[in-house]
Design an enzyme around this catalytic site. Structure first.
Site, mmCIF file in Angstrom:
data_model
loop_
_atom_site.group_PDB
_atom_site.id
_atom_site.type_symbol
_atom_site.label_atom_id
_atom_site.label_comp_id
_atom_site.label_asym_id
_atom_site.label_seq_id
_atom_site.Cartn_x
_atom_site.Cartn_y
_atom_site.Cartn_z
ATOM 1 N N GLU A 243 -20.781 -9.132 -17.357
ATOM 2 C CA GLU A 243 -20.330 -9.692 -16.079
ATOM 3 C C GLU A 243 -19.118 -8.929 -15.554
ATOM 4 O O GLU A 243 -19.024 -8.629 -14.361
ATOM 5 C CB GLU A 243 -19.982 -11.172 -16.248
ATOM 6 C CG GLU A 243 -19.497 -11.829 -14.964
ATOM 7 C CD GLU A 243 -19.218 -13.312 -15.123
ATOM 8 O OE1 GLU A 243 -18.463 -13.864 -14.302
ATOM 9 O OE2 GLU A 243 -19.761 -13.918 -16.077
ATOM 10 N N GLN A 337 -3.717 -1.074 6.451
ATOM 11 C CA GLN A 337 -2.478 -0.543 7.026
ATOM 12 C C GLN A 337 -2.751 0.695 7.872
ATOM 13 O O GLN A 337 -2.195 0.851 8.969
ATOM 14 C CB GLN A 337 -1.489 -0.212 5.908
ATOM 15 C CG GLN A 337 -0.098 0.167 6.384
ATOM 16 C CD GLN A 337 0.662 -1.022 6.969
ATOM 17 O OE1 GLN A 337 0.344 -2.171 6.669
ATOM 18 N NE2 GLN A 337 1.652 -0.745 7.808
ATOM 19 N N HIS A 339 -5.397 1.374 9.437
ATOM 20 C CA HIS A 339 -6.102 0.977 10.657
ATOM 21 C C HIS A 339 -5.156 0.380 11.691
ATOM 22 O O HIS A 339 -5.557 0.176 12.852
ATOM 23 C CB HIS A 339 -7.200 -0.049 10.333
ATOM 24 C CG HIS A 339 -8.502 0.556 9.910
ATOM 25 N ND1 HIS A 339 -8.696 1.121 8.677
ATOM 26 C CD2 HIS A 339 -9.690 0.657 10.570
ATOM 27 C CE1 HIS A 339 -9.948 1.537 8.575
ATOM 28 N NE2 HIS A 339 -10.570 1.282 9.714
#
Length: 385
Positions: A243, A337, A339
């Site tokens: 998992e 950030q 963007h």
């Protein structure tokens, strides 16, 4: 950095999965996020392509593909072209493996072919309102009533909680005052006393349904007990390494998609008359992410190969989850950030990816639990020093 673990068969499979995700999953993601869950049809279509329970023997509905690299490709293409919330890995590998490992032939024949076709959607119910990573504190009780077990308790934060048709439920089987023992029980949709609670309002993963489950005197037949009803804790531990590897493969793939989106954005978006990417600060941030993603991807890929050889230890699984999910958090934060204001807007995918990524440091065992596992493997256990 070139990845050397895939051969031509894997790449042909990737091409097939990419086309499927682009055609059958991507067009519906926005609607799924608005409605709070994927359509059941998504699982049926994935089942038609043979993408569910690929590891299972053919007599139980699978393809007998034990090579984990095929699963890795499936997750990578879903994260690039689909959505994190199409939680195919939970259904197909995390939960179904309990049936594969601990179910008897009758249980496998009853449930696995339907799960492989996408007709029976799977979930696992471990977490409780007062119990998270500390599974030994599970309070849901199962009482042996002769021809059946009687289950009472509550579970929360259950993925596929609304869509799910079959849940692997962990419950305490020891009496008060006795040494705690746990069992795993197969609880089916429609069983009397088995109820769904509210769909939980999450920060991210908005097209993945997460809900509360309630067990009120649910009569579970003896034929729905997975293995020894006193060995459930051991059974859970046997599945946790895989998992955590699954989470790591998804996290590092998510990093790569975020990096690619951001690289494209900073080449086009301008500030002060020049592309954002030409500023030293942006270049250095991208360089740092590139190096860290490549290094972590190499480690994850090596763990995949160890898992294929059945040599992935619990400690290495904890390391790869810890490294990949922590890096995912840093990468997504940096990409938002870079963007600028657009990174804070839901219309930009990077914004949605940022909130989707936050949970990976929590589920499957928190970062703090991963550090405990790694630290104790070094002999730094306060019970022994």
């Amino acid at each position: 950095m070139p990845r050397t673990l895939f051969d031509s068969d894997h790449e042909l499979f990737r091409d097939s999965v990419r086309r499927f995700m682009q055609k059958e999953i991507a067009p519906h993601v926005e609607r799924w996020r608005e409605q709070g869950q994927v359509d059941r049809d998504a699982y049926l279509k994935a089942g038609e392509q043979g993408y569910l329970l690929m590891w299972a023997p053919e007599e139980f509905g699978g393809s007998g593909l034990e090579d984990f690299r095929y699963e890795q490709i499936l997750y990578e293409e879903n994260l690039r072209h689909g959505d994190y919330g199409f939680y195919i890995q939970l259904h197909s590998r995390m939960v179904a493996k309990y049936l594969g490992k601990f179910g008897n032939d009758e249980q496998k024949l009853r449930f696995m072919p339907g799960a492989a076709r996408g007709e029976i959607i799977l979930g696992v119910a471990m977490t409780e309102p007062g119990t998270g990573s500390d599974l030994g504190n599970i309070q849901t009780r199962a009482e042996d009533r002769g021809d059946h077990w009687l289950l009472n308790g509550a579970k929360t934060y259950i993925s596929n909680g609304l869509l799910g048709d079959l849940f692997v439920v962990a419950a305490r089987t020891s009496a008060a005052g006795e040494k705690p023992t746990f069992g795993l029980f197969l609880v089916e949709r429609g069983m009397e006393g088995f109820e769904r609670g509210r769909k939980l309002d999450k920060m991210g993963l908005h097209c993945q349904d997460t809900a509360e489950l309630f067990l009120n005197n649910v009569q579970v037949p003896k034929t729905n007990v997975l293995g020894d009803p006193t060995k459930g804790f051991v059974q859970l531990m046997q599945c946790l390494a895989e998992e955590r590897l699954i989470i790591a493969t998804c996290s590092i793939a998510h990093c790569q998609v975020a990096f690619d989106l951001t690289l494209e954005f900073i080449k086009e978006r301008k500030a002060f008359g020049r592309p954002i990417g030409t500023f030293q600060d942006a270049r250095f941030k991208m360089a740092d992410m590139r190096a860290q993603i490549d290094a972590t991807q190499a480690f994850v890929d090596q763990c995949v190969m160890l898992h294929n050889d059945q040599n992935l230890s619990a400690e290495l699984a904890a390391e790869t989850k810890y490294l990949a999910t922590e890096l995912e958090g840093r990468v997504l934060d940096t990409c938002v950030q870079l963007h600028g204001g657009a990174g804070y807007m839901n219309e930009y995918r990077i914004c949605r990816m940022y909130t989707d990524a936050r949970v990976t440091r929590i589920f499957g065992g928190t970062t703090e639990i991963m550090k405990e596992i790694i630290g104790r493997s070094l002999g730094l256990d306060d019970r022994k020093i």
